[in-house]
Design a protein around this motif. Sequence first.
Motif, PDB file in Angstrom:
ATOM      1  N   ALA A  51       5.162   9.074  -1.457  1.00 52.31           N
ATOM      2  CA  ALA A  51       4.277   8.551  -0.419  1.00 52.31           C
ATOM      3  C   ALA A  51       5.094   7.705   0.540  1.00 52.31           C
ATOM      4  N   GLU A  60      -3.879  12.046   1.884  1.00 53.16           N
ATOM      5  CA  GLU A  60      -4.622  11.093   1.057  1.00 53.16           C
ATOM      6  C   GLU A  60      -4.928   9.823   1.847  1.00 53.16           C
ATOM      7  N   GLU A  61      -5.884   9.068   1.341  1.00 53.49           N
ATOM      8  CA  GLU A  61      -6.184   7.779   1.945  1.00 53.49           C
ATOM      9  C   GLU A  61      -5.137   6.751   1.506  1.00 53.49           C
ATOM     10  N   ARG A  62      -5.044   5.705   2.310  1.00 57.04           N
ATOM     11  CA  ARG A  62      -4.117   4.640   1.968  1.00 57.04           C
ATOM     12  C   ARG A  62      -4.606   3.925   0.712  1.00 57.04           C
ATOM     13  N   GLU A  63      -3.710   3.699  -0.230  1.00 60.43           N
ATOM     14  CA  GLU A  63      -4.049   3.153  -1.536  1.00 60.43           C
ATOM     15  C   GLU A  63      -3.384   1.800  -1.734  1.00 60.43           C
ATOM     16  N   TYR A 103       5.309   4.011   1.769  1.00 60.77           N
ATOM     17  CA  TYR A 103       4.912   2.710   1.244  1.00 60.77           C
ATOM     18  C   TYR A 103       4.938   1.684   2.371  1.00 60.77           C
ATOM     19  N   TYR A 104       3.866   0.906   2.445  1.00 56.49           N
ATOM     20  CA  TYR A 104       3.702  -0.076   3.501  1.00 56.49           C
ATOM     21  C   TYR A 104       3.482  -1.467   2.907  1.00 56.49           C
ATOM     22  N   TRP A 119       0.869  -4.683   9.869  1.00 53.79           N
ATOM     23  CA  TRP A 119       1.455  -3.655   9.025  1.00 53.79           C
ATOM     24  C   TRP A 119       2.921  -3.433   9.390  1.00 53.79           C
ATOM     25  N   PHE A 157       0.862  -1.182   0.000  1.00 54.92           N
ATOM     26  CA  PHE A 157       0.000   0.000   0.000  1.00 54.92           C
ATOM     27  C   PHE A 157       0.902   1.237   0.000  1.00 54.92           C
ATOM     28  N   ARG A 158       0.298   2.349  -0.283  1.00 58.12           N
ATOM     29  CA  ARG A 158       1.014   3.602  -0.118  1.00 58.12           C
ATOM     30  C   ARG A 158       0.037   4.667   0.382  1.00 58.12           C
ATOM     31  N   GLN A 159       0.597   5.677   1.023  1.00 57.80           N
ATOM     32  CA  GLN A 159      -0.218   6.773   1.524  1.00 57.80           C
ATOM     33  C   GLN A 159       0.549   8.075   1.370  1.00 57.80           C
ATOM     34  N   ALA A 169      -7.508  -1.826   2.731  1.00 61.09           N
ATOM     35  CA  ALA A 169      -6.598  -1.727   3.877  1.00 61.09           C
ATOM     36  C   ALA A 169      -7.226  -2.259   5.168  1.00 61.09           C
TER      37      ALA A 169
END
Length: 126
Positions: free
Chosen positions: A94, A43-46, A96-97, A116, A37-39, A110
């Motif tokens: 962003a 912004e919301e997590r994508e 990145y997760y 995480w 994911f990235r945020q 998410a």
Amino acid sequence: EVQLQASGGGLVQAGGSLRLSCAASGFTFDNYAIAWFRQAPGEEREGISVYSSKDGYIDYADSDSVKGRFTMSTDNAKNTVYLQMNSLKPEDTAVYYCAVDRHNLATMVAEVYDYWGQGTQVTVSS
């Protein structure tokens, strides 16, 4: 205890590449999903991509924002997943997760993810 250690972020110029790594430990699940994911700020997590341990399938977000530029891969022997990011753009900036879903719903939502990593910052300069 499940631990996810993301690394590989940094500062790169537009058009450059980075490879992120996520080392996983403490797993006891036979069937799980692991995703990137990235945020970005504000912004919301994508969701970007997800790997299913059930069949080894890797899926990517439908969004054109990363399609064709980002590639997820795995090294099961090292319990590590990677995200190869090419042709980076400033809008890719962003945190990145990586995350694990112990029920393997294999989605990029998410909220279903149980564990995480701490995230790794990617900054793309123009």
